[in-house]
Design a protein around this motif. Structure first.
Motif, PDB file in Angstrom:
ATOM      1  N   ALA A  24      54.801  26.485  39.164  1.00  0.00           N
ATOM      2  CA  ALA A  24      54.625  27.790  39.811  1.00  0.00           C
ATOM      3  C   ALA A  24      54.042  27.659  41.213  1.00  0.00           C
ATOM      4  O   ALA A  24      54.513  28.295  42.167  1.00  0.00           O
ATOM      5  CB  ALA A  24      53.745  28.686  38.949  1.00  0.00           C
ATOM      6  N   MET A  25      53.020  26.829  41.360  1.00  0.00           N
ATOM      7  CA  MET A  25      52.359  26.729  42.665  1.00  0.00           C
ATOM      8  C   MET A  25      53.290  26.158  43.732  1.00  0.00           C
ATOM      9  O   MET A  25      53.132  26.463  44.923  1.00  0.00           O
ATOM     10  CB  MET A  25      51.090  25.888  42.555  1.00  0.00           C
ATOM     11  CG  MET A  25      50.216  25.958  43.794  1.00  0.00           C
ATOM     12  SD  MET A  25      48.599  25.185  43.522  1.00  0.00           S
ATOM     13  CE  MET A  25      47.827  25.498  45.104  1.00  0.00           C
ATOM     14  N   LEU A  26      54.273  25.358  43.329  1.00  0.00           N
ATOM     15  CA  LEU A  26      55.214  24.821  44.303  1.00  0.00           C
ATOM     16  C   LEU A  26      56.064  25.922  44.928  1.00  0.00           C
ATOM     17  O   LEU A  26      56.490  25.806  46.077  1.00  0.00           O
ATOM     18  CB  LEU A  26      56.111  23.760  43.652  1.00  0.00           C
ATOM     19  CG  LEU A  26      55.404  22.501  43.152  1.00  0.00           C
ATOM     20  CD1 LEU A  26      56.441  21.481  42.658  1.00  0.00           C
ATOM     21  CD2 LEU A  26      54.523  21.884  44.232  1.00  0.00           C
ATOM     22  N   HIS A  27      56.316  26.995  44.178  1.00  0.00           N
ATOM     23  CA  HIS A  27      57.027  28.146  44.742  1.00  0.00           C
ATOM     24  C   HIS A  27      56.191  28.809  45.832  1.00  0.00           C
ATOM     25  O   HIS A  27      56.714  29.185  46.888  1.00  0.00           O
ATOM     26  CB  HIS A  27      57.340  29.160  43.643  1.00  0.00           C
ATOM     27  CG  HIS A  27      58.411  28.738  42.703  1.00  0.00           C
ATOM     28  ND1 HIS A  27      59.714  29.164  42.826  1.00  0.00           N
ATOM     29  CD2 HIS A  27      58.386  27.912  41.629  1.00  0.00           C
ATOM     30  CE1 HIS A  27      60.447  28.635  41.866  1.00  0.00           C
ATOM     31  NE2 HIS A  27      59.664  27.871  41.116  1.00  0.00           N
ATOM     32  N   TRP A  28      54.897  28.941  45.579  1.00  0.00           N
ATOM     33  CA  TRP A  28      54.014  29.578  46.564  1.00  0.00           C
ATOM     34  C   TRP A  28      53.945  28.720  47.829  1.00  0.00           C
ATOM     35  O   TRP A  28      53.966  29.246  48.951  1.00  0.00           O
ATOM     36  CB  TRP A  28      52.616  29.758  45.998  1.00  0.00           C
ATOM     37  CG  TRP A  28      52.547  30.290  44.604  1.00  0.00           C
ATOM     38  CD1 TRP A  28      53.518  31.000  43.929  1.00  0.00           C
ATOM     39  CD2 TRP A  28      51.454  30.161  43.693  1.00  0.00           C
ATOM     40  NE1 TRP A  28      53.091  31.304  42.663  1.00  0.00           N
ATOM     41  CE2 TRP A  28      51.835  30.810  42.477  1.00  0.00           C
ATOM     42  CE3 TRP A  28      50.187  29.577  43.777  1.00  0.00           C
ATOM     43  CZ2 TRP A  28      50.997  30.875  41.364  1.00  0.00           C
ATOM     44  CZ3 TRP A  28      49.337  29.636  42.676  1.00  0.00           C
ATOM     45  CH2 TRP A  28      49.738  30.278  41.489  1.00  0.00           C
ATOM     46  N   LEU A  29      53.889  27.410  47.641  1.00  0.00           N
ATOM     47  CA  LEU A  29      53.816  26.508  48.788  1.00  0.00           C
ATOM     48  C   LEU A  29      55.118  26.473  49.569  1.00  0.00           C
ATOM     49  O   LEU A  29      55.109  26.367  50.798  1.00  0.00           O
ATOM     50  CB  LEU A  29      53.446  25.103  48.318  1.00  0.00           C
ATOM     51  CG  LEU A  29      51.973  24.937  47.919  1.00  0.00           C
ATOM     52  CD1 LEU A  29      51.785  23.682  47.080  1.00  0.00           C
ATOM     53  CD2 LEU A  29      51.091  24.883  49.157  1.00  0.00           C
ATOM     54  N   ALA A  30      56.242  26.570  48.875  1.00  0.00           N
ATOM     55  CA  ALA A  30      57.532  26.597  49.568  1.00  0.00           C
ATOM     56  C   ALA A  30      57.627  27.817  50.477  1.00  0.00           C
ATOM     57  O   ALA A  30      58.116  27.736  51.617  1.00  0.00           O
ATOM     58  CB  ALA A  30      58.680  26.584  48.561  1.00  0.00           C
TER      59      ALA A  30
END
Length: 233
Positions: A24-30
């Motif tokens: 999930a956090m990788l979506h926010w970082l992207a």
């Protein structure tokens, strides 16, 4: 399973596009990384996405005008990246099978803290950039605070970081990264980044919605970088 093992990404292949999943956090970082990417200035512009995973950057590039080339070593992730609009290329970030100066933008999101030879990976990222091209990245700093929050704490929070996904011995000293980029012609500006407190608390309670990543004064844990490759003399 040892830390930073590529086999984990195959085991977690079904998690990439789940908004409440392990990544999930990788979506926010992207989404945060995409805000650093300028619109293309020519019709055949190329963005090379190193360590692209399943192509999470792709939705955020709509309308920016780039051919999105995704480079990764994990076949199961590349298949998903291709299905989401990236041109998949299997390759190692320290030996990318693309020509010098092919990219208007190189993105290295949540990659460098997984690379054994970070200096070589930085050299490759800068090699791929044309003069005037833009490098964008985010990674974890080599600090005790990063070890505590990104490993000890985050691995106990579903969606923050899968257990064993990081080897803290590979976290990247911000000064080393800036120095290596400068050595290869890119003067990198860096800033700390973190989840918004309100958004994160809401997500932890519901596991719904996207959390906005916001700038912070400290680069001690997670930081972004953006730089432009110098024009040749």
């Amino acid at each position: 399973m040892r830390r930073n093992d590529l086999a984990q990404y195959d085991a977690l292949a079904g998690e990439w596009w789940r908004p409440d999943g392990a990544f999930a956090m990788l979506h926010w970082l992207a989404a945060a990384r995409a805000r650093l990417i300028p619109p293309a200035t020519r019709p055949d512009a190329v963005l090379v996405d190193l360590g692209c995973g399943a192509g999470l950057l792709a939705p955020h590039l709509a309308g920016k005008g780039y051919l999105h080339v995704g480079v990764d070593l994990v076949e199961s992730a590349l298949e998903q990246a291709g299905a989401h609009g990236a041109l998949p290329v299997r390759g190692d970030a320290t030996a990318v099978p693309l020509r010098d100066g092919c990219a208007d933008v190189v993105s290295a999101g949540e990659l460098l803290e997984h690379v054994i030879d970070v200096r070589r990976a930085v050299a490759e990222a800068c090699r791929l950039l044309r003069p005037g091209g833009t490098l964008v990245l985010d990674t974890l700093n080599a600090t005790r605070a990063a070890r505590l929050l990104a490993v000890t704490v985050a691995e106990r929070i579903p969606g923050a970081a899968p257990r064993g996904i990081h080897d803290p011995n590979l976290f990247v000293d911000v000064r080393v990264l800036m120095s290596e980029c400068a050595r290869h012609g890119v003067d990198l500006d860096v800033r700390g980044i973190r989840p918004s407190v309100r958004g994160l608390l809401g997500w932890l309670a519901t596991h719904r919605g996207e959390v906005t990543m916001v700038p912070t004064w400290s680069t001690a844990v997670l930081y972004q970088g953006r730089g432009v490759k110098r024009e040749q003399a």
